[in-house]
Design an enzyme around this catalytic site. Structure first.
Site, PDB file in Angstrom:
ATOM      1  N   SER A  81      95.802 -62.738  47.405  1.00 58.57           N
ATOM      2  CA  SER A  81      95.669 -61.742  48.029  1.00 58.57           C
ATOM      3  C   SER A  81      96.149 -62.055  50.012  1.00 58.57           C
ATOM      4  O   SER A  81      97.096 -62.458  49.290  1.00 58.57           O
ATOM      5  CB  SER A  81      94.074 -61.218  48.355  1.00 58.57           C
ATOM      6  OG  SER A  81      94.171 -60.318  49.418  1.00 58.57           O
ATOM      7  N   HIS A 105      93.544 -53.473  48.594  1.00 59.68           N
ATOM      8  CA  HIS A 105      95.057 -53.674  47.223  1.00 59.68           C
ATOM      9  C   HIS A 105      94.107 -52.168  46.677  1.00 59.68           C
ATOM     10  O   HIS A 105      94.861 -52.262  44.758  1.00 59.68           O
ATOM     11  CB  HIS A 105      94.698 -54.765  45.766  1.00 59.68           C
ATOM     12  CG  HIS A 105      94.743 -55.819  46.871  1.00 59.68           C
ATOM     13  ND1 HIS A 105      95.565 -56.712  47.598  1.00 59.68           N
ATOM     14  CD2 HIS A 105      93.734 -57.092  47.190  1.00 59.68           C
ATOM     15  CE1 HIS A 105      95.438 -57.746  48.734  1.00 59.68           C
ATOM     16  NE2 HIS A 105      94.248 -58.128  47.935  1.00 59.68           N
TER      17      HIS A 105
END
Length: 312
Positions: A87, A190
């Site tokens: 991430s 996300h």
């Protein structure tokens, strides 16, 4: 062959940078990064409480800055063969690779963090880890509740993202043979919930120039090994609303022949996944300067450039 990996949001703990700032030059480096983003990262890495550093606008720049500091201390003798970041950690990896400058990386992550924090404020959302169970059954259960499998982490872990109501429904009725653990993040990262963050991040990316990476970076999208700077940057923008496929990153490490893995501070999460998903790979969590000798030994033992004239 060795990989250096960079953790994502939720790995930070109060005071984790305190021992690092006792090393020569690192407090000054962190002060410069603080000035660049307009956030007191020194205070947030040493004295701020858990609630403060959980704030997305603080946590993301703090984690990237921590990775940049500890990377400089770890890779002093030879570079790794490959980089990856989970991430927000993928921004750290891009900067270590040379695809982004440190200044551009912290500017990018500050823009990302502000945009994602603003997007999170629109609707109360969050994330929960689902541990165990059959992966197909878990994904089906999440989709039935309107949740997104935002992180496919491998090693029996899938992270669900969505509204707090949807996550509560998941906790009340977890998939068969699985348990649900809420994560310390303040948003459904996300997923489409983060769409408002894409426009300002796209605008920032258009103002910077990405270079060819000196060390390949594994993409969160599909585990692809990338060196093209503009493609790395474009994928970092798209990553905000796309699932993180850490399972495919670990698969790519395995297929490439990685034998050692070092996780930068705030370390621990990715080493935990590696111990379950990369059997036989030596893994080290660099949490404090006391771990630097072990990291140096691993770089000597595992880096292909030390023995085969690999990546320089």
């Amino acid at each position: 062959m060795i990989a250096i990996v960079c953790p994502g949001q939720g790995s930070q703990t109060p005071g984790f940078l305190t021992p690092w700032l006792e090393m020569p030059g690192l407090r000054e480096q962190l002060t410069q990064l603080s000035d660049a983003v307009g956030i007191d990262l020194v205070a947030h890495g040493t004295t701020s409480d858990e609630e403060t550093i959980r704030d997305t606008a603080v946590a993301q720049p703090l984690i990237v800055a921590a990775g940049l500091l500890t990377a400089a201390a770890v890779a002093t003798q030879s570079p790794p063969d490959v980089l990856a970041g989970h991430s927000v950690g993928e921004i750290t990896a891009a900067a270590i690779s040379g695809a982004l400058t440190e200044a551009d990386a912290v500017g990018f992550v500050a823009t990302r963090a502000k945009g994602m924090a603003a997007a999170s404020a629109i609707t109360p959302t969050g994330m929960s880890a689902v541990l165990g169970g059959d992966s197909d059954d878990v994904v089906s259960a999440l989709e039935a509740l309107g949740l997104t499998p935002a992180n496919m982490n491998g090693a029996g872990q899938i992270v669900a993202a969505g509204t707090l109501e949807q996550l509560a429904d998941l906790a009340a009725a977890p998939p068969a043979r699985a348990r649900v653990i809420p994560l310390k993040v303040a948003g459904a990262f996300h997923t489409d919930h983060m769409a408002p963050a894409v426009e300002p991040l796209t605008a920032f990316a258009a103002r910077i120039t990405a270079s060819s990476a000196r060390i390949p970076v594994l993409s969160n999208r599909d585990g692809a090994q990338l060196t093209d700077g503009p493609e790395i940057l474009q994928r970092l923008v798209a990553q905000v609303t796309s699932p993180v496929r850490w399972d495919l990153c670990m698969q790519a490490m395995q297929e490439a022949g990685v034998t050692g893995l070092i996780e930068l501070a705030p370390a621990g999460t990715l080493v935990g996944l590696a111990k379950r998903g990369l059997k036989g790979v030596e893994a080290l969590a660099v949490k404090t300067p006391d771990d630097l000798d072990a990291a140096a030994r691993m770089l000597r033992d595992h880096t292909s450039s030390a023995t085969e004239g690999g990546i320089e």
